[in-house]
Design a protein around this motif. Structure first.
Motif, PDB file in Angstrom:
ATOM      1  N   SER A  23       0.831  -1.206   0.000  1.00 59.13           N
ATOM      2  CA  SER A  23       0.000   0.000   0.000  1.00 59.13           C
ATOM      3  C   SER A  23       0.863   1.252   0.000  1.00 59.13           C
ATOM      4  O   SER A  23       0.554   2.229  -0.694  1.00 59.13           O
ATOM      5  CB  SER A  23      -0.966   0.000   1.183  1.00 59.13           C
ATOM      6  OG  SER A  23      -0.258  -0.030   2.406  1.00 59.13           O
ATOM      7  N   ARG A  24       1.953   1.224   0.726  1.00 58.80           N
ATOM      8  CA  ARG A  24       2.849   2.396   0.760  1.00 58.80           C
ATOM      9  C   ARG A  24       3.478   2.636  -0.612  1.00 58.80           C
ATOM     10  O   ARG A  24       3.565   3.773  -1.084  1.00 58.80           O
ATOM     11  CB  ARG A  24       3.929   2.236   1.817  1.00 58.80           C
ATOM     12  CG  ARG A  24       4.818   3.475   1.931  1.00 58.80           C
ATOM     13  CD  ARG A  24       5.801   3.407   3.071  1.00 58.80           C
ATOM     14  NE  ARG A  24       5.204   3.151   4.368  1.00 58.80           N
ATOM     15  CZ  ARG A  24       4.609   4.060   5.130  1.00 58.80           C
ATOM     16  NH1 ARG A  24       4.490   5.293   4.710  1.00 58.80           N
ATOM     17  NH2 ARG A  24       4.117   3.736   6.304  1.00 58.80           N
ATOM     18  N   ALA A  25       3.915   1.565  -1.287  1.00 61.61           N
ATOM     19  CA  ALA A  25       4.515   1.713  -2.613  1.00 61.61           C
ATOM     20  C   ALA A  25       3.504   2.280  -3.603  1.00 61.61           C
ATOM     21  O   ALA A  25       3.842   3.134  -4.430  1.00 61.61           O
ATOM     22  CB  ALA A  25       5.054   0.373  -3.102  1.00 61.61           C
ATOM     23  N   VAL A  26       2.267   1.830  -3.507  1.00 61.39           N
ATOM     24  CA  VAL A  26       1.221   2.303  -4.421  1.00 61.39           C
ATOM     25  C   VAL A  26       0.925   3.777  -4.181  1.00 61.39           C
ATOM     26  O   VAL A  26       0.871   4.568  -5.131  1.00 61.39           O
ATOM     27  CB  VAL A  26      -0.066   1.460  -4.282  1.00 61.39           C
ATOM     28  CG1 VAL A  26      -1.228   2.092  -5.043  1.00 61.39           C
ATOM     29  CG2 VAL A  26       0.183   0.031  -4.758  1.00 61.39           C
ATOM     30  N   ALA A  33      -1.329  10.606  -0.158  1.00 57.68           N
ATOM     31  CA  ALA A  33      -1.164  10.134   1.213  1.00 57.68           C
ATOM     32  C   ALA A  33      -1.663   8.694   1.336  1.00 57.68           C
ATOM     33  O   ALA A  33      -2.591   8.276   0.642  1.00 57.68           O
ATOM     34  CB  ALA A  33      -1.950  11.028   2.168  1.00 57.68           C
ATOM     35  N   LYS A  34      -1.046   7.932   2.230  1.00 54.90           N
ATOM     36  CA  LYS A  34      -1.425   6.536   2.416  1.00 54.90           C
ATOM     37  C   LYS A  34      -2.889   6.398   2.819  1.00 54.90           C
ATOM     38  O   LYS A  34      -3.566   5.442   2.434  1.00 54.90           O
ATOM     39  CB  LYS A  34      -0.520   5.881   3.457  1.00 54.90           C
ATOM     40  CG  LYS A  34      -0.717   4.398   3.550  1.00 54.90           C
ATOM     41  CD  LYS A  34       0.315   3.735   4.423  1.00 54.90           C
ATOM     42  CE  LYS A  34       0.102   2.243   4.405  1.00 54.90           C
ATOM     43  NZ  LYS A  34       1.111   1.533   5.148  1.00 54.90           N
ATOM     44  N   LEU A  37      -5.792   5.523   0.146  1.00 59.64           N
ATOM     45  CA  LEU A  37      -6.117   4.144  -0.199  1.00 59.64           C
ATOM     46  C   LEU A  37      -7.017   3.536   0.870  1.00 59.64           C
ATOM     47  O   LEU A  37      -8.000   2.869   0.559  1.00 59.64           O
ATOM     48  CB  LEU A  37      -4.831   3.318  -0.357  1.00 59.64           C
ATOM     49  CG  LEU A  37      -5.023   1.965  -1.016  1.00 59.64           C
ATOM     50  CD1 LEU A  37      -3.846   1.653  -1.922  1.00 59.64           C
ATOM     51  CD2 LEU A  37      -5.152   0.878   0.014  1.00 59.64           C
ATOM     52  N   ARG A  38      -6.712   3.806   2.104  1.00 59.17           N
ATOM     53  CA  ARG A  38      -7.511   3.255   3.216  1.00 59.17           C
ATOM     54  C   ARG A  38      -8.932   3.794   3.228  1.00 59.17           C
ATOM     55  O   ARG A  38      -9.864   3.100   3.619  1.00 59.17           O
ATOM     56  CB  ARG A  38      -6.837   3.564   4.547  1.00 59.17           C
ATOM     57  CG  ARG A  38      -5.567   2.782   4.746  1.00 59.17           C
ATOM     58  CD  ARG A  38      -4.984   3.046   6.108  1.00 59.17           C
ATOM     59  NE  ARG A  38      -3.759   2.300   6.285  1.00 59.17           N
ATOM     60  CZ  ARG A  38      -2.800   2.650   7.102  1.00 59.17           C
ATOM     61  NH1 ARG A  38      -2.925   3.752   7.821  1.00 59.17           N
ATOM     62  NH2 ARG A  38      -1.719   1.925   7.213  1.00 59.17           N
ATOM     63  N   ARG A  39      -9.112   5.050   2.825  1.00 59.60           N
ATOM     64  CA  ARG A  39     -10.459   5.639   2.804  1.00 59.60           C
ATOM     65  C   ARG A  39     -11.303   5.107   1.653  1.00 59.60           C
ATOM     66  O   ARG A  39     -12.515   5.049   1.739  1.00 59.60           O
ATOM     67  CB  ARG A  39     -10.374   7.163   2.714  1.00 59.60           C
ATOM     68  CG  ARG A  39     -10.057   7.823   4.038  1.00 59.60           C
ATOM     69  CD  ARG A  39     -10.268   9.325   3.977  1.00 59.60           C
ATOM     70  NE  ARG A  39      -9.469   9.997   2.956  1.00 59.60           N
ATOM     71  CZ  ARG A  39      -8.221  10.422   3.113  1.00 59.60           C
ATOM     72  NH1 ARG A  39      -7.599  10.220   4.256  1.00 59.60           N
ATOM     73  NH2 ARG A  39      -7.594  11.035   2.133  1.00 59.60           N
ATOM     74  N   ARG A  40     -10.670   4.732   0.576  1.00 60.72           N
ATOM     75  CA  ARG A  40     -11.407   4.304  -0.614  1.00 60.72           C
ATOM     76  C   ARG A  40     -11.662   2.803  -0.682  1.00 60.72           C
ATOM     77  O   ARG A  40     -12.537   2.365  -1.413  1.00 60.72           O
ATOM     78  CB  ARG A  40     -10.670   4.749  -1.867  1.00 60.72           C
ATOM     79  CG  ARG A  40     -10.622   6.253  -1.977  1.00 60.72           C
ATOM     80  CD  ARG A  40     -10.078   6.686  -3.312  1.00 60.72           C
ATOM     81  NE  ARG A  40     -10.092   8.131  -3.416  1.00 60.72           N
ATOM     82  CZ  ARG A  40     -11.086   8.836  -3.910  1.00 60.72           C
ATOM     83  NH1 ARG A  40     -12.156   8.234  -4.327  1.00 60.72           N
ATOM     84  NH2 ARG A  40     -11.004  10.145  -3.968  1.00 60.72           N
ATOM     85  N   PHE A  41     -10.879   2.016   0.060  1.00 62.00           N
ATOM     86  CA  PHE A  41     -10.997   0.559   0.005  1.00 62.00           C
ATOM     87  C   PHE A  41     -10.986  -0.005   1.424  1.00 62.00           C
ATOM     88  O   PHE A  41     -10.402   0.584   2.319  1.00 62.00           O
ATOM     89  CB  PHE A  41      -9.838  -0.040  -0.802  1.00 62.00           C
ATOM     90  CG  PHE A  41      -9.776   0.465  -2.211  1.00 62.00           C
ATOM     91  CD1 PHE A  41     -10.523  -0.130  -3.214  1.00 62.00           C
ATOM     92  CD2 PHE A  41      -8.983   1.558  -2.549  1.00 62.00           C
ATOM     93  CE1 PHE A  41     -10.487   0.339  -4.509  1.00 62.00           C
ATOM     94  CE2 PHE A  41      -8.937   2.038  -3.842  1.00 62.00           C
ATOM     95  CZ  PHE A  41      -9.692   1.434  -4.831  1.00 62.00           C
TER      96      PHE A  41
END
Length: 93
Positions: A23-26, A33-34, A37-41
């Protein structure tokens, strides 16, 4: 943002291999910001599942377009491959 994250994941995967796909690489590749991704998935596994489903959908759409096309084989395949790997060719946005 969803497509930006998916495109970034493809670039990381192709450039650095599956072990580097985190997730960090993406999010770093996408330039966000990391937490995005967490908010969307629901999680990184959910993100990966959505990515695969999205890319399968793209392949299916391109396949249908090829079946309906009247152009030459070389032109059709060039167009299909260019569209399929467009995100990799364009780099980070």
């Amino acid at each position: 943002m969803r497509e930006q994250l998916f495109d970034a994941a493809e670039r990381v995967l192709l450039r650095d291999g599956p072990n580097a796909l985190t997730s960090r690489a993406v999010t770093t590749e996408a330039g966000c910001a990391k937490g995005v991704l967490r908010r969307r998935f629901a999680g990184f596994d959910a993100f990966l599942a959505e990515l695969v489903l999205d890319r399968i959908g793209r392949i299916e759409a391109r396949s249908a377009a090829l079946h309906d096309s009247t152009g030459g084989v070389a032109d059709n395949l060039t167009g299909a491959l260019t569209a399929l790997f467009e995100s990799v060719a364009h780099g980070p946005q």
